[in-house]
Design an enzyme around this catalytic site. Structure first.
Site, short mmCIF file in Angstrom:
data_model
loop_
_atom_site.label_atom_id
_atom_site.label_comp_id
_atom_site.label_asym_id
_atom_site.label_seq_id
_atom_site.Cartn_x
_atom_site.Cartn_y
_atom_site.Cartn_z
NE ARG A 1 38.72 45.17 41.17
CZ ARG A 1 38.30 46.39 40.84
NH1 ARG A 1 37.09 46.54 40.30
NH2 ARG A 1 39.04 47.46 41.08
CG HIS B 1 42.75 50.57 39.09
ND1 HIS B 1 43.85 50.40 38.26
CD2 HIS B 1 42.43 49.32 39.54
CE1 HIS B 1 44.16 49.12 38.21
NE2 HIS B 1 43.33 48.45 38.98
CE1 TYR C 1 48.27 45.75 34.95
CE2 TYR C 1 47.20 47.67 35.88
CZ TYR C 1 47.29 46.30 35.73
OH TYR C 1 46.41 45.49 36.37
CE LYS D 1 39.08 45.27 44.81
NZ LYS D 1 40.45 45.54 45.26
NE ARG E 1 41.37 44.27 37.70
CZ ARG E 1 40.56 45.32 37.56
NH1 ARG E 1 39.63 45.30 36.63
NH2 ARG E 1 40.68 46.37 38.35
CG HIS F 1 43.63 39.94 39.37
ND1 HIS F 1 42.33 40.34 39.60
CD2 HIS F 1 44.40 41.02 39.65
CE1 HIS F 1 42.32 41.59 40.03
NE2 HIS F 1 43.56 42.02 40.05
#
Length: 298
Positions: free
Chosen positions: A148, A270, A279, A172, A247, A244
């Site tokens: 990110r 994730h 994806y 995150k 990524r 992004h």
């Protein structure tokens, strides 16, 4: 309780109890401030403890005229979370958004670049300038490690474990993970770090930050966006790309080349594999190849 006090308490809850990043907390606060501004503009004196569903519905009706369905849905979700917090803390009995539905939106597939597109963008960097080596290292790291943009600008020299073949990434909610890094990307980072960065003036608080601006300070998210936009224009790439996008391309190319979805989830950081599963919708030809290769009936 006044709005700003409720908002301050909510932000503290998101930070301490939920462990969310500052960027995520700021986005939640932005949605609530839009509601506060609506109340002020219309001279509505309701507090967060007394606001009615009708007033919230009117606000949503107004924003629907200005933003698309996806943005509208995000704002509703942010407000619902805020009022759920007030219910949880027993400030109010019911959430005023309880009966308000978000607009139906299709699942947006991530934009991706081909390997050729990525090579074209990186090859367009002017390496005769010191910033060129830095920018090449930035894009190679974004793509090779699937970071990110916030993870990239916060990457530290002390996070580089090249002998082991990994970098430590803080994602995150300050959650850390180790991401593999290929020798070619290590070489490009070392070229910038050892031959360019060492000659730049570096401010005291940023000695350990890997990627710096001309003034020796940490790069901003906006600066990474600008670098990529300028390169896309330079090569006449008719796609709306951002950090992004690199990524997304990282994950898509791994999947297309046979990587395991669980491994991709761990590398991307994730929390849920359902986020990674998007994806699977990008290129279904990969699924056919897997079936042909591994199914016992084939």
């Amino acid at each position: 309780m006044k709005w700003q006090q409720a908002l301050a308490d909510y932000k503290m809850y998101l930070k301490i109890e939920r462990g969310l990043s500052q960027n995520t907390i700021n986005n939640y606060a932005l949605d609530i401030n839009k509601l506060i501004k609506h109340l002020e503009d219309n001279n509505i004196q309701e507090s967060p403890l007394s606001i009615s569903s009708e007033i919230v519905q009117q606000f949503i009706y107004e924003i629907a005229k200005k933003v698309n369905a996806r943005s509208q849905s995000r704002i509703i979700s942010g407000l619902r979370s805020f009022f759920n917090y007030l219910v949880f803390e027993d400030y109010i009995k019911t959430n005023p958004l309880e009966l308000i539905e978000s607009p139906k939106i299709g699942r947006k597939l991530p934009d991706t670049l081909s390997e050729e597109d990525i090579n074209t963008i990186i090859n367009a960097i002017d390496l005769s300038k010191p910033l060129g080596e830095r920018n090449r290292a930035i894009l190679e790291t974004l793509y090779s490690c699937g970071l990110r943009v916030s993870e990239l600008i916060n990457l530290k020299i002390s996070d580089l474990f090249f002998e082991e073949g990994f970098i430590k990434v803080t994602g995150k909610g300050d959650k850390q993970r180790f991401v593999p890094i290929v020798p070619e990307t290590q070489k490009i980072i070392n070229l910038y770090k050892n031959q360019v960065r060492v000659h730049d003036p570096i401010k005291e608080d940023f000695q350990d930050i890997l990627f710096l601006n001309r003034r020796g300070k940490q790069l901003t998210r906006a600066m990474i966006f600008t670098i990529i936009k300028q390169l896309a224009e330079k090569v006449n790439l008719n796609k709306n790309i951002s950090p992004h996008t690199f990524r997304h391309s990282f994950a898509t190319h791994l999947l297309e080349n046979g990587a395991d979805l669980r491994a991709i989830q761990l590398m991307l950081g994730h929390e849920s594999i359902t986020t990674t599963e998007i994806y699977m919708h990008v290129d279904k030809s990969h699924l056919k190849d897997v079936m042909n290769t591994y199914h016992p009936r084939n």
